[in-house]
Design a protein around this motif. Sequence first.
Motif, PDB file in Angstrom:
ATOM      1  N   ARG A 107      -5.320  -2.645   3.000  1.00  0.00           N
ATOM      2  CA  ARG A 107      -4.658  -2.257   4.260  1.00  0.00           C
ATOM      3  C   ARG A 107      -3.998  -3.469   4.912  1.00  0.00           C
ATOM      4  O   ARG A 107      -2.877  -3.388   5.437  1.00  0.00           O
ATOM      5  CB  ARG A 107      -5.661  -1.635   5.229  1.00  0.00           C
ATOM      6  N   ASP A 108      -4.714  -4.614   4.910  1.00  0.00           N
ATOM      7  CA  ASP A 108      -4.155  -5.826   5.510  1.00  0.00           C
ATOM      8  C   ASP A 108      -2.896  -6.280   4.772  1.00  0.00           C
ATOM      9  O   ASP A 108      -1.924  -6.741   5.397  1.00  0.00           O
ATOM     10  CB  ASP A 108      -5.191  -6.952   5.487  1.00  0.00           C
ATOM     11  N   LEU A 109      -2.893  -6.175   3.452  1.00  0.00           N
ATOM     12  CA  LEU A 109      -1.710  -6.546   2.680  1.00  0.00           C
ATOM     13  C   LEU A 109      -0.553  -5.589   2.971  1.00  0.00           C
ATOM     14  O   LEU A 109       0.603  -6.015   3.086  1.00  0.00           O
ATOM     15  CB  LEU A 109      -2.033  -6.561   1.189  1.00  0.00           C
ATOM     16  N   LYS A 110      -0.863  -4.319   3.127  1.00  0.00           N
ATOM     17  CA  LYS A 110       0.175  -3.338   3.462  1.00  0.00           C
ATOM     18  C   LYS A 110       0.836  -3.684   4.797  1.00  0.00           C
ATOM     19  O   LYS A 110       2.059  -3.546   4.966  1.00  0.00           O
ATOM     20  CB  LYS A 110      -0.436  -1.935   3.524  1.00  0.00           C
ATOM     21  N   ALA A 111       0.046  -4.152   5.753  1.00  0.00           N
ATOM     22  CA  ALA A 111       0.589  -4.511   7.060  1.00  0.00           C
ATOM     23  C   ALA A 111       1.527  -5.707   6.985  1.00  0.00           C
ATOM     24  O   ALA A 111       2.360  -5.901   7.885  1.00  0.00           O
ATOM     25  CB  ALA A 111      -0.559  -4.805   8.038  1.00  0.00           C
ATOM     26  N   LEU A 112       1.420  -6.509   5.933  1.00  0.00           N
ATOM     27  CA  LEU A 112       2.276  -7.689   5.773  1.00  0.00           C
ATOM     28  C   LEU A 112       3.533  -7.396   4.962  1.00  0.00           C
ATOM     29  O   LEU A 112       4.371  -8.281   4.786  1.00  0.00           O
ATOM     30  CB  LEU A 112       1.494  -8.816   5.089  1.00  0.00           C
ATOM     31  N   LEU A 113       3.659  -6.168   4.469  1.00  0.00           N
ATOM     32  CA  LEU A 113       4.823  -5.816   3.659  1.00  0.00           C
ATOM     33  C   LEU A 113       5.960  -5.276   4.517  1.00  0.00           C
ATOM     34  O   LEU A 113       5.742  -4.524   5.469  1.00  0.00           O
ATOM     35  CB  LEU A 113       4.447  -4.741   2.633  1.00  0.00           C
ATOM     36  N   ASP A 114       7.181  -5.652   4.138  1.00  0.00           N
ATOM     37  CA  ASP A 114       8.356  -4.971   4.658  1.00  0.00           C
ATOM     38  C   ASP A 114       8.243  -3.485   4.299  1.00  0.00           C
ATOM     39  O   ASP A 114       7.615  -3.145   3.287  1.00  0.00           O
ATOM     40  CB  ASP A 114       9.602  -5.584   3.998  1.00  0.00           C
ATOM     41  N   PRO A 115       8.825  -2.581   5.103  1.00  0.00           N
ATOM     42  CA  PRO A 115       8.723  -1.150   4.766  1.00  0.00           C
ATOM     43  C   PRO A 115       9.145  -0.812   3.340  1.00  0.00           C
ATOM     44  O   PRO A 115       8.634   0.152   2.752  1.00  0.00           O
ATOM     45  CB  PRO A 115       9.654  -0.503   5.794  1.00  0.00           C
ATOM     46  N   ASP A 116      10.067  -1.591   2.768  1.00  0.00           N
ATOM     47  CA  ASP A 116      10.477  -1.363   1.384  1.00  0.00           C
ATOM     48  C   ASP A 116       9.846  -2.365   0.416  1.00  0.00           C
ATOM     49  O   ASP A 116      10.246  -2.433  -0.760  1.00  0.00           O
ATOM     50  CB  ASP A 116      12.005  -1.448   1.263  1.00  0.00           C
ATOM     51  N   GLY A 117       8.864  -3.120   0.908  1.00  0.00           N
ATOM     52  CA  GLY A 117       8.274  -4.173   0.085  1.00  0.00           C
ATOM     53  C   GLY A 117       7.324  -3.639  -0.970  1.00  0.00           C
ATOM     54  O   GLY A 117       6.863  -2.495  -0.929  1.00  0.00           O
ATOM     55  N   LEU A 118       7.019  -4.505  -1.937  1.00  0.00           N
ATOM     56  CA  LEU A 118       6.169  -4.137  -3.075  1.00  0.00           C
ATOM     57  C   LEU A 118       4.889  -4.959  -3.081  1.00  0.00           C
ATOM     58  O   LEU A 118       4.912  -6.176  -2.860  1.00  0.00           O
ATOM     59  CB  LEU A 118       6.914  -4.377  -4.388  1.00  0.00           C
ATOM     60  N   LEU A 119       3.786  -4.287  -3.362  1.00  0.00           N
ATOM     61  CA  LEU A 119       2.521  -4.955  -3.651  1.00  0.00           C
ATOM     62  C   LEU A 119       2.307  -4.886  -5.162  1.00  0.00           C
ATOM     63  O   LEU A 119       2.272  -3.799  -5.748  1.00  0.00           O
ATOM     64  CB  LEU A 119       1.361  -4.254  -2.936  1.00  0.00           C
ATOM     65  N   ILE A 120       2.205  -6.048  -5.786  1.00  0.00           N
ATOM     66  CA  ILE A 120       2.030  -6.148  -7.236  1.00  0.00           C
ATOM     67  C   ILE A 120       0.666  -6.781  -7.476  1.00  0.00           C
ATOM     68  O   ILE A 120       0.428  -7.928  -7.087  1.00  0.00           O
ATOM     69  CB  ILE A 120       3.149  -6.998  -7.861  1.00  0.00           C
ATOM     70  N   PHE A 121      -0.240  -6.025  -8.083  1.00  0.00           N
ATOM     71  CA  PHE A 121      -1.598  -6.533  -8.248  1.00  0.00           C
ATOM     72  C   PHE A 121      -2.194  -6.062  -9.569  1.00  0.00           C
ATOM     73  O   PHE A 121      -1.699  -5.133 -10.203  1.00  0.00           O
ATOM     74  CB  PHE A 121      -2.484  -6.110  -7.066  1.00  0.00           C
ATOM     75  N   SER A 122      -3.264  -6.714  -9.977  1.00  0.00           N
ATOM     76  CA  SER A 122      -4.001  -6.292 -11.155  1.00  0.00           C
ATOM     77  C   SER A 122      -5.451  -6.050 -10.775  1.00  0.00           C
ATOM     78  O   SER A 122      -5.939  -6.548  -9.761  1.00  0.00           O
ATOM     79  CB  SER A 122      -3.913  -7.347 -12.273  1.00  0.00           C
ATOM     80  N   SER A 123      -6.130  -5.269 -11.625  1.00  0.00           N
ATOM     81  CA  SER A 123      -7.516  -4.926 -11.347  1.00  0.00           C
ATOM     82  C   SER A 123      -8.249  -4.687 -12.657  1.00  0.00           C
ATOM     83  O   SER A 123      -7.650  -4.295 -13.667  1.00  0.00           O
ATOM     84  CB  SER A 123      -7.576  -3.673 -10.459  1.00  0.00           C
ATOM     85  N   HIS A 124      -9.554  -4.913 -12.629  1.00  0.00           N
ATOM     86  CA  HIS A 124     -10.376  -4.679 -13.812  1.00  0.00           C
ATOM     87  C   HIS A 124     -10.428  -3.184 -14.127  1.00  0.00           C
ATOM     88  O   HIS A 124     -10.619  -2.358 -13.237  1.00  0.00           O
ATOM     89  CB  HIS A 124     -11.789  -5.207 -13.586  1.00  0.00           C
ATOM     90  N   ASN A 125     -10.270  -2.878 -15.404  1.00  0.00           N
ATOM     91  CA  ASN A 125     -10.146  -1.502 -15.870  1.00  0.00           C
ATOM     92  C   ASN A 125     -11.522  -0.918 -16.198  1.00  0.00           C
ATOM     93  O   ASN A 125     -12.146  -1.297 -17.193  1.00  0.00           O
ATOM     94  CB  ASN A 125      -9.245  -1.471 -17.107  1.00  0.00           C
ATOM     95  N   LEU A 126     -11.991   0.018 -15.377  1.00  0.00           N
ATOM     96  CA  LEU A 126     -13.309   0.602 -15.583  1.00  0.00           C
ATOM     97  C   LEU A 126     -13.389   1.362 -16.901  1.00  0.00           C
ATOM     98  O   LEU A 126     -14.438   1.391 -17.547  1.00  0.00           O
ATOM     99  CB  LEU A 126     -13.662   1.530 -14.414  1.00  0.00           C
ATOM    100  N   ALA A 127     -12.288   1.981 -17.330  1.00  0.00           N
ATOM    101  CA  ALA A 127     -12.299   2.712 -18.596  1.00  0.00           C
ATOM    102  C   ALA A 127     -12.632   1.785 -19.756  1.00  0.00           C
ATOM    103  O   ALA A 127     -13.331   2.168 -20.701  1.00  0.00           O
ATOM    104  CB  ALA A 127     -10.949   3.385 -18.823  1.00  0.00           C
ATOM    105  N   ARG A 128     -12.141   0.564 -19.695  1.00  0.00           N
ATOM    106  CA  ARG A 128     -12.440  -0.404 -20.757  1.00  0.00           C
ATOM    107  C   ARG A 128     -13.902  -0.832 -20.698  1.00  0.00           C
ATOM    108  O   ARG A 128     -14.578  -0.957 -21.718  1.00  0.00           O
ATOM    109  CB  ARG A 128     -11.518  -1.619 -20.628  1.00  0.00           C
ATOM    110  N   ALA A 129     -14.423  -1.039 -19.497  1.00  0.00           N
ATOM    111  CA  ALA A 129     -15.823  -1.447 -19.362  1.00  0.00           C
ATOM    112  C   ALA A 129     -16.768  -0.357 -19.843  1.00  0.00           C
ATOM    113  O   ALA A 129     -17.843  -0.644 -20.369  1.00  0.00           O
ATOM    114  CB  ALA A 129     -16.127  -1.793 -17.907  1.00  0.00           C
TER     115      ALA A 129
END
Length: 276
Positions: free
Chosen positions: A129-151
């Motif tokens: 939510r905090d990162l969303k508040a720092l984005l321009d309305p047309d901005g992009l959040l690019i992130f990675s996360s650990h894949n539970l399906a693989r675990a």
Amino acid sequence: MPSGAQSRSNADHWRGGTHVDAYAHRTLRPAEVLMFVRYREALSGRVLDVGCGAGRLLGYLVALGGEVHGVDISPAMVAHCQRTYPEAGVRVGDLGAIGAGTEGVFDAIMALDSVIDVFDDGERRRVLRDLKALLDPDGLLIFSSHNLARADAPAAPSHPGPGGRLRRRARQVLSKPLVDLGAAARRVPRDALTRARNRRRLAPLEYRGGDYAIINDLAHNYALLHYYIGRDAQARQLTELGFELVDCLDSDGHAVAAGEPGNGPWLFYVARSARQ
């Protein structure tokens, strides 16, 4: 798990700044190369790299010609970035309080290397939510996360047995030049003791929470607790937080569609604020 226990333990590990040399490189995964190409316009604007580490991405962002900012919890990592990429504005900061000291809005925010996974579920949602508040309305959040399906996959357990770890370590030792064998052999018992100590300390904090899990995985000799989530659960979570999912790739850059588990230990996401 007590609220905040995971992030405090992880922060203590990273704040120590003992991993600069290991992270001072510019290697990109295929998914990251695709994202730099596919979202070049946004990444050429005002960009924030959270958990920037030793600057693996900063050099590429600077080369795109935008206004580049970086934040990391480790003073040693930040000092390295300031020396290596003086064109970027890099400061010490805590992703858990990213709004403090961060001014303006961004065309893109990068949170790769699964940096948001150092938090438990409640904290991680708040950080998104905090990162969303720092984005321009047309901005992009690019992130990675650990894949539970693989675990969860039987062929890729999150905690390989001690026999497998020892065999793998033995192969690593035997592949070294003879001059290195003495030092490598001395590291085997030391590393084993470190792993055992970290597992005793952190394994009790593992838990499963519906569509996510907190896992003490093998990173840094089991010194960390990471959040794991699958592709569809992450998409639902983003919707709940006011995002829409734009893209999901596996590490090799293959698209991961709804209902697919995705290949590899991490998935890469692109999201933006949901259209009103």
